[in-house]
Design a protein around this motif. Sequence first.
Motif, PDB file in Angstrom:
ATOM      1  N   PHE A 117     -97.938  -7.760   1.790  1.00 41.85           N
ATOM      2  CA  PHE A 117     -97.956  -6.225   1.854  1.00 41.85           C
ATOM      3  C   PHE A 117     -97.333  -5.529   0.768  1.00 41.85           C
ATOM      4  O   PHE A 117     -96.374  -5.623   0.084  1.00 41.85           O
ATOM      5  CB  PHE A 117     -97.178  -5.827   3.220  1.00 41.85           C
ATOM      6  CG  PHE A 117     -97.777  -6.404   4.505  1.00 41.85           C
ATOM      7  CD1 PHE A 117     -98.965  -5.812   5.067  1.00 41.85           C
ATOM      8  CD2 PHE A 117     -97.250  -7.670   4.971  1.00 41.85           C
ATOM      9  CE1 PHE A 117     -99.470  -6.310   6.017  1.00 41.85           C
ATOM     10  CE2 PHE A 117     -97.949  -8.149   6.073  1.00 41.85           C
ATOM     11  CZ  PHE A 117     -99.081  -7.561   6.476  1.00 41.85           C
ATOM     12  N   ARG A 128    -103.907   0.738   7.885  1.00 43.05           N
ATOM     13  CA  ARG A 128    -103.388  -0.336   7.432  1.00 43.05           C
ATOM     14  C   ARG A 128    -101.928  -0.606   8.246  1.00 43.05           C
ATOM     15  O   ARG A 128    -101.431   0.363   8.623  1.00 43.05           O
ATOM     16  CB  ARG A 128    -103.080  -0.292   5.799  1.00 43.05           C
ATOM     17  CG  ARG A 128    -104.275  -0.283   5.139  1.00 43.05           C
ATOM     18  CD  ARG A 128    -105.235  -1.195   5.024  1.00 43.05           C
ATOM     19  NE  ARG A 128    -106.246  -1.281   4.270  1.00 43.05           N
ATOM     20  CZ  ARG A 128    -107.572  -0.911   4.381  1.00 43.05           C
ATOM     21  NH1 ARG A 128    -107.984  -0.525   5.633  1.00 43.05           N
ATOM     22  NH2 ARG A 128    -108.330  -0.695   3.675  1.00 43.05           N
ATOM     23  N   PRO A 170    -107.972   8.043   3.421  1.00 48.15           N
ATOM     24  CA  PRO A 170    -108.526   6.887   4.182  1.00 48.15           C
ATOM     25  C   PRO A 170    -109.794   6.041   3.622  1.00 48.15           C
ATOM     26  O   PRO A 170    -109.749   4.818   4.015  1.00 48.15           O
ATOM     27  CB  PRO A 170    -109.473   7.404   5.595  1.00 48.15           C
ATOM     28  CG  PRO A 170    -109.721   8.678   5.437  1.00 48.15           C
ATOM     29  CD  PRO A 170    -108.353   9.253   4.282  1.00 48.15           C
ATOM     30  N   ALA A 184    -107.984   2.887  14.142  1.00 49.56           N
ATOM     31  CA  ALA A 184    -108.746   1.455  13.710  1.00 49.56           C
ATOM     32  C   ALA A 184    -108.927   1.224  12.321  1.00 49.56           C
ATOM     33  O   ALA A 184    -108.701  -0.065  11.961  1.00 49.56           O
ATOM     34  CB  ALA A 184    -110.041   1.584  14.686  1.00 49.56           C
ATOM     35  N   LYS A 185    -108.615   2.326  11.410  1.00 45.32           N
ATOM     36  CA  LYS A 185    -109.148   1.911  10.142  1.00 45.32           C
ATOM     37  C   LYS A 185    -107.448   1.949   9.394  1.00 45.32           C
ATOM     38  O   LYS A 185    -107.698   1.776   7.934  1.00 45.32           O
ATOM     39  CB  LYS A 185    -109.529   2.840   9.386  1.00 45.32           C
ATOM     40  CG  LYS A 185    -111.159   3.243  10.097  1.00 45.32           C
ATOM     41  CD  LYS A 185    -111.962   2.199   9.532  1.00 45.32           C
ATOM     42  CE  LYS A 185    -113.301   2.171  10.460  1.00 45.32           C
ATOM     43  NZ  LYS A 185    -114.519   1.525   9.881  1.00 45.32           N
ATOM     44  N   ARG A 193    -104.128   0.237  16.711  1.00 46.53           N
ATOM     45  CA  ARG A 193    -105.649   0.496  16.283  1.00 46.53           C
ATOM     46  C   ARG A 193    -106.372   0.673  17.376  1.00 46.53           C
ATOM     47  O   ARG A 193    -107.545   0.991  17.131  1.00 46.53           O
ATOM     48  CB  ARG A 193    -105.849  -0.631  15.160  1.00 46.53           C
ATOM     49  CG  ARG A 193    -105.456  -0.577  14.031  1.00 46.53           C
ATOM     50  CD  ARG A 193    -105.738  -1.924  13.307  1.00 46.53           C
ATOM     51  NE  ARG A 193    -105.218  -2.117  11.904  1.00 46.53           N
ATOM     52  CZ  ARG A 193    -104.926  -3.168  11.452  1.00 46.53           C
ATOM     53  NH1 ARG A 193    -104.966  -4.435  11.915  1.00 46.53           N
ATOM     54  NH2 ARG A 193    -104.422  -3.252  10.075  1.00 46.53           N
ATOM     55  N   GLN A 215    -107.938   3.183   0.709  1.00 46.38           N
ATOM     56  CA  GLN A 215    -106.981   2.405   1.009  1.00 46.38           C
ATOM     57  C   GLN A 215    -106.474   1.209   0.351  1.00 46.38           C
ATOM     58  O   GLN A 215    -107.628   0.596  -0.053  1.00 46.38           O
ATOM     59  CB  GLN A 215    -106.739   2.329   2.475  1.00 46.38           C
ATOM     60  CG  GLN A 215    -106.803   3.420   3.493  1.00 46.38           C
ATOM     61  CD  GLN A 215    -106.680   3.164   4.766  1.00 46.38           C
ATOM     62  OE1 GLN A 215    -105.506   3.015   5.283  1.00 46.38           O
ATOM     63  NE2 GLN A 215    -107.800   2.850   5.789  1.00 46.38           N
ATOM     64  N   ARG A 216    -105.330   0.590   0.262  1.00 45.12           N
ATOM     65  CA  ARG A 216    -105.258  -0.690  -0.372  1.00 45.12           C
ATOM     66  C   ARG A 216    -105.372  -1.654   0.525  1.00 45.12           C
ATOM     67  O   ARG A 216    -105.117  -1.604   1.794  1.00 45.12           O
ATOM     68  CB  ARG A 216    -103.642  -0.853  -0.715  1.00 45.12           C
ATOM     69  CG  ARG A 216    -103.173   0.242  -1.697  1.00 45.12           C
ATOM     70  CD  ARG A 216    -101.641   0.134  -1.999  1.00 45.12           C
ATOM     71  NE  ARG A 216    -101.218   1.167  -2.699  1.00 45.12           N
ATOM     72  CZ  ARG A 216     -99.988   1.314  -3.129  1.00 45.12           C
ATOM     73  NH1 ARG A 216     -98.925   0.622  -2.838  1.00 45.12           N
ATOM     74  NH2 ARG A 216     -99.561   2.353  -4.083  1.00 45.12           N
ATOM     75  N   PRO A 217    -106.091  -2.767  -0.033  1.00 48.05           N
ATOM     76  CA  PRO A 217    -106.720  -3.760   0.805  1.00 48.05           C
ATOM     77  C   PRO A 217    -105.452  -4.537   1.410  1.00 48.05           C
ATOM     78  O   PRO A 217    -104.544  -4.715   0.612  1.00 48.05           O
ATOM     79  CB  PRO A 217    -107.324  -4.667  -0.042  1.00 48.05           C
ATOM     80  CG  PRO A 217    -107.586  -3.959  -1.382  1.00 48.05           C
ATOM     81  CD  PRO A 217    -106.697  -2.793  -1.308  1.00 48.05           C
ATOM     82  N   GLU A 218    -105.526  -4.894   2.582  1.00 49.13           N
ATOM     83  CA  GLU A 218    -104.175  -5.919   2.990  1.00 49.13           C
ATOM     84  C   GLU A 218    -104.659  -7.374   3.523  1.00 49.13           C
ATOM     85  O   GLU A 218    -105.619  -7.531   4.368  1.00 49.13           O
ATOM     86  CB  GLU A 218    -103.749  -5.327   4.259  1.00 49.13           C
ATOM     87  CG  GLU A 218    -102.561  -4.286   3.770  1.00 49.13           C
ATOM     88  CD  GLU A 218    -101.966  -3.723   5.118  1.00 49.13           C
ATOM     89  OE1 GLU A 218    -100.945  -2.919   4.769  1.00 49.13           O
ATOM     90  OE2 GLU A 218    -102.503  -3.978   6.112  1.00 49.13           O
ATOM     91  N   SER A 267     -99.822  -2.441  15.009  1.00 49.04           N
ATOM     92  CA  SER A 267    -100.981  -2.288  14.913  1.00 49.04           C
ATOM     93  C   SER A 267    -102.193  -3.006  15.725  1.00 49.04           C
ATOM     94  O   SER A 267    -103.212  -2.589  16.300  1.00 49.04           O
ATOM     95  CB  SER A 267    -101.582  -2.486  13.302  1.00 49.04           C
ATOM     96  OG  SER A 267    -101.104  -1.387  12.448  1.00 49.04           O
ATOM     97  N   ASN A 268    -101.801  -4.207  15.906  1.00 44.26           N
ATOM     98  CA  ASN A 268    -102.777  -5.048  16.753  1.00 44.26           C
ATOM     99  C   ASN A 268    -102.554  -5.227  18.078  1.00 44.26           C
ATOM    100  O   ASN A 268    -103.112  -5.977  18.530  1.00 44.26           O
ATOM    101  CB  ASN A 268    -102.583  -6.678  15.863  1.00 44.26           C
ATOM    102  CG  ASN A 268    -103.391  -6.728  14.661  1.00 44.26           C
ATOM    103  OD1 ASN A 268    -104.437  -5.895  14.622  1.00 44.26           O
ATOM    104  ND2 ASN A 268    -103.066  -7.480  13.834  1.00 44.26           N
TER     105      ASN A 268
END
Lengths: 431, 301
Positions: B171, B147, B160, B144-145, B137, B163-166, B187-188
């Motif tokens: 998951f 999932r 985008p 950065a957006k 991200r 998107q499904r909330p996480e 991602s992080n």
Amino acid sequence: MPEHQTSNINDQTSGYLEMDLLRFTTAGSVDDGKSTLIGRLLYDSKSIFEDQYEAVKASSEQRGEEYVNLALLTDGLRAEREQGITIDVAYRYFATPKRKFIIADTPGHIQYTRNMVTGASTANLAIVLIDARKGVIEQTMRHAFIASLLKIPHIVVCINKMDLVEYKQEVFESIKKDFEAFASKLDSIDINFIPISALNGDNVVDRSKNMDWYEGPTLLYQLENIHIASDHNHIDCRFPVQYVIRPMSNEYHDYRGFAGRVAGGVFQKGDKVVVLPSGFSTKIKSIDTFGGELEEAFSPMSVTITLEDEIDISRGDMIVRENNQPQISQDIDLMICWFNARPLQVGGKYMLKHTSRDARCMVKEVAYKMDINTLHRIEDDKTLQMNDIGRIKIRTTVPLFFDEYRTNRFTGSLILIDEATNETMGAGMIV
Amino acid sequence: MKNYTLKHLQELESESIFILREVAAQFEKPVLLFSGGKDSIIVSHLARKAFWPAKIPFPLLHIDTGHNFPETIEYRDWWANEINATVIVKYVQDSIDKGRAVEEKGIHASRNVLQTVTLLDAIEELKTDCAIGGARRDEEKARAKERFFSHRDEFGQWDPKNQRPELWNLFNGKKNMGEHFRAFPISNWTEMDVWQYILAENIPLPKIYFSHKRKVFQRDGQWLADFDFMVKKPTEIVEEKIIRFRTIGDITCTGAVESTASTLEEVVQEVAASRTTERGTRADDKRSEAAMEDRKKAGYF
């Protein structure tokens, strides 16, 4: 074999390896200075790179803006830049020599409650921004309520734009008093107050010269030093089995390892454990990782556990301690935040995910809906629309092994999924 | 009482291993997208850790543009053998030969965009239901957006705004026929995290990440490697420089930096002191402000 470069030093003594990780969330709307604050933290901690800054500067100039608009750094999607608003959760990263930080930057408007809830679900700390000229408003209460509902352990209330109220202590103290009065209705959390000016940098990274009366820490100091070691549950041992590892190789012919992430407590080699739902007792034979065997494992470590006895175990089962077991039930009470444009259906069936367990459930009833601006319970309108939060009862097809959300965020949370579209419909916290 | 906290790299590692296991548990035919760059190397290293002592339960998939550095290909085959993984290679050239993709023209011609065609064809052919990638991200604002579990429709498209909330570590990988997922276990992580982890874990890397002498020419402030398929303007003069690459991608759009950093320690020091991001060396991101968002929507990595 080609010569690929490797390091000769295995363990650097550099400070980088000694840092821990703090995840925090910020919620805010247009004009409350959230983007400026994040921009200030990133800029003053030297986390904005020249090419990023140049790109933002060029965009600002092209759009005819008079100053370099740091909000453009955080707004990633074309639609967000066009409309000048944050739509989705954006994750930002910065580090100081003490800690690494992950910011979940979320929009603050009521129509984005679901995004705030998402950002809050993994945070150790929430920054709530208050405009010093406006004081505690509905939005402030909403942000604080969400932080408390999602059990974010620490809240830092930043009273911003102090420069616009002549840096007066009375303004700060009066807002603090208002907030404390309101916060007494929330579940007890650790709250700190800091008077800042994000625009001028007062008390963000550097101490303000304009507020001698304030003797507390700056925001960055607070972020770097807040105690987070006790944010995980290290008492109630919970190990949801995520994946079964069977190498089927000669070397590991009979190996059966249960892979997962410790959701609570401290597991040790030799511990007497019980496997749910079968109820069989056995002992931990080893706690394995690629790097070698461990003596103990705690949340949130990912490990592989092997057991003394051969027991049939699969994904969705849970390894716990004999004398400390989770609740087991098919009837569950939840606080739920609804995410979808199609409202929650009482009597409706949904798929459900809880730890590593998949199930289905039926919604039995809505007890009440929350007015998240006033914290009042609404009992006459029980339709949960998108962004609404309410209390519901569900019945699941199989028993879940759970704890109350307040004692464990991992074993106390679940999501509901639409059976036709597969969309994530709601996020539930078990009460 | 003992201090039960993880250091931040341990916590990131644990999170990534959790995601990789979740992919293996929720999907039937995942692949790990492997480019030979450090991010996909890290993801494959983490996959080895996640499933040890078993083999990684999915193959590596390399989309070869035909414009890869030879060192990357050599490394790929050596590393796959080292971690006991299977490699599947799909060629952009095949997509061009079949008329599925059309070569770009002019001096900025790159096969970077064409990779999407080959990738989506491979996903369909292999019946891949989840493609694991090394995107982070911190790299780019559209990313950065992203999932951890990112849904793709039957056309491979990313939506985008929908998107499904996480939340927490839950998951949702449920999908309908023909759809697939992309999963991003690191991602992080930031660029610095990746380098520090490589150093701490002593992970071998392709040679071109380290300082070496190479024939290059300058374009838009970047040093590009000189190969016979590189179209140059008359004003672009080839010279020999001591350089290294901060990212590894298609030769046509991967810029080098002048550097004498020849060991991991020196590279880490250089990254720490750097005032520009690694994507700053990528011409593919400079096509427009939303270049990455547009490519991702179409099904890019």
